[in-house]
Design a protein around this motif. Structure first.
Motif, PDB file in Angstrom:
ATOM      1  N   VAL A  47       0.842  -1.198   0.000  1.00 33.58           N
ATOM      2  CA  VAL A  47       0.000   0.000   0.000  1.00 33.58           C
ATOM      3  C   VAL A  47       0.877   1.248   0.000  1.00 33.58           C
ATOM      4  O   VAL A  47       0.642   2.187  -0.776  1.00 33.58           O
ATOM      5  N   TYR A  57      -6.625   5.491  -2.730  1.00 35.44           N
ATOM      6  CA  TYR A  57      -7.058   4.316  -1.971  1.00 35.44           C
ATOM      7  C   TYR A  57      -7.941   3.430  -2.846  1.00 35.44           C
ATOM      8  O   TYR A  57      -7.828   2.209  -2.831  1.00 35.44           O
ATOM      9  N   ILE A  71      -7.651  -0.680   2.788  1.00 31.07           N
ATOM     10  CA  ILE A  71      -6.490   0.126   2.419  1.00 31.07           C
ATOM     11  C   ILE A  71      -6.301   1.249   3.428  1.00 31.07           C
ATOM     12  O   ILE A  71      -5.190   1.524   3.881  1.00 31.07           O
TER      13      ILE A  71
END
Length: 85
Positions: A47, A57, A71
């Motif tokens: 991420v 995101y 996320i």
């Protein structure tokens, strides 16, 4: 892309207020990258790299087959770990 570009935006951190803060921030980022994100779980590290590349995101969630909330949760853990440094 230079991985240090945009990291402050990705982390939604405060603007660096001085050149010294910028140096400290860049040193921190270099440390994270040299350690290959060892302080983060696999999802967190993936991420972080995608955020640094400028992805949202929602884009990350779609690419990783996760929800935007998953996320966001990973990003919150990333921020906390960095603050603890």
């Amino acid at each position: 892309m230079n991985e240090s570009c945009g990291i402050d935006e990705a982390l939604e951190s405060e603007d660096t207020s001085s050149p010294e803060d910028a140096v400290i921030f860049n040193d921190l980022w270099d440390s994270i990258m040299q350690n290959k994100g060892g302080m983060f779980g696999s999802l967190e590290y993936q991420v972080l790299l995608k955020l640094v590349d400028g992805k949202t995101y929602k884009q990350i969630a779609e690419e990783m087959n996760k929800t935007p909330k998953q996320i966001d949760n990973a990003m919150q853990r990333i921020k906390q770990k960095i603050k603890n440094l």
